[in-house]
Each structure stands twice: as C-alpha cells, then as structure tokens.
Write an enzyme that holds these catalytic residues in place. Sequence first.
Site, PDB file in Angstrom:
ATOM      1  N   SER A 192      37.414  34.772  45.239  1.00 29.37           N
ATOM      2  CA  SER A 192      37.023  35.331  43.945  1.00 29.37           C
ATOM      3  C   SER A 192      38.162  35.272  42.933  1.00 29.37           C
ATOM      4  CB  SER A 192      36.523  36.775  44.100  1.00 29.37           C
ATOM      5  OG  SER A 192      35.417  36.822  44.986  1.00 29.37           O
ATOM      6  N   ARG A 193      39.114  34.378  43.172  1.00 27.46           N
ATOM      7  CA  ARG A 193      40.290  34.217  42.296  1.00 27.46           C
ATOM      8  C   ARG A 193      41.179  35.456  42.244  1.00 27.46           C
ATOM      9  NH1 ARG A 193      40.066  29.465  39.455  1.00 27.46           N
ATOM     10  NH2 ARG A 193      38.016  28.485  39.231  1.00 27.46           N
ATOM     11  N   LEU A 194      41.032  36.337  43.188  1.00 27.35           N
ATOM     12  CA  LEU A 194      41.914  37.508  43.264  1.00 27.35           C
ATOM     13  C   LEU A 194      43.141  37.126  44.085  1.00 27.35           C
ATOM     14  CD1 LEU A 194      39.237  40.308  43.759  1.00 27.35           C
ATOM     15  CD2 LEU A 194      40.402  39.612  41.659  1.00 27.35           C
TER      16      LEU A 194
END
Length: 214
Positions: A192-194
Amino acid sequence: MTDDAPSPWQGELDRRDLIEENAPVDPLTLFDDWYGLAQQAAMVEPTAMTLATVDASGRPSARIVLLKGFDAQGFRFYTNYLSRKGEALAAHPQAALVFWWEALERQVRIEGRVHKLDASASDTYFARRSRGSRLGAHASPQSRVIADRAELEQRVVDVEARFAEQDVPRPDHWGGYALVPDMYEFWQARRSRLHDRLRYQRSGDRWQIDRLAP
C-alpha cells in the site's frame, strides 16, 4: 508509462525488519548487511551507485559509478580528477550516493563530505586494473569534447606505443575519492506504499535515528 500507471514495486516482500528497536546503532552495520544480501541476490552490478554532485555555479549532475570499497573511513570510488564530477567535487566537496537494489526492493541514500584518497591507495587500486583500463585512463580526456570515435581510438594507439612493453603508471589526474557519511537513509518497499524509511544523522560521535513518512 503514464503518470498514473501502477508501479511494479508495490512492496510484495513486505518485510517487517526495518524497525527502530531492531536497528543497529551504527548505520554502516545495516548497510553491510543489506549490501551482502544484494550481492547474494545475483544482480548484475550491486556495486552500482548514483553519485550526485553540484558544480561551482550550483548546477547539479548525477551519474552511475561503481563502489570499490567501504568501511568506517568512507565509501570509495575512482575516476578522472579532471572530469565533470572531479571539477564539481573540487568546487563543492560534498556529494550524495544512491543505491537501488531492485531484487530486494530496497534503496539506500548516503550524503557526506568527499575527499581524495592518498596517492598510495590510488596507486594500489590502479595497479589491479586491467592493462586496457589503465591505458584508457591515460587516453581519455574524460568529459571533454572530442571530434569523433576515431580520435579516441587514435589516442589509445598513441598511449599503447608510449607504454609498449612497460608497466602503465597511474596518471596524476586519476585516482580515488572517499565519501564520509553524515546521513544515511534506508528505504524498503511495503504494501500500500506505506514504505519503511529510517534515517541516520550524525550527531557528534553518535547517530540519531528517525523514521520518515513514506
């Protein structure tokens, strides 16, 4: 690729190891660990790193160079001192390095001051290079405009004649540099691009660790 196209690096590995509580006190320890894994990952050139500099007018430039060694004294690379990067480092002896290890979905950014290695270190490394590479260091006026490929090839012929049947010495305009870090940033992909980003900044004789938002 359009601006909204999905990135292939979406953190599929989703490691949970880049946590402050588990991070070593010395960032060089973490770099050494990641670098070792990059070598084991059978990538074409895990030593490839982007070197970014700024020239006397403030204009930035970046290029890929190869890491030739690292330890507590810095990250070492070799080049022509009269090249564009050499002139930039003479004007502003600070630079940034970026390693991108695609197979691991990891990036390391390093910033710090740069200084020339002493002549003996440069001599030792130069002597290990192939004869062709040593001749090339004499023949190529790196970063300078030349008429065509034929001119470069003729320069090699001339240098070969000059050093026929003798060792090729290191030219004075060629040698090594060491970048001594005052900042490291370790990045690894997460879902989630975290993504994880841990930054080490030198504070006196210690390193301060901060987590940066992705």
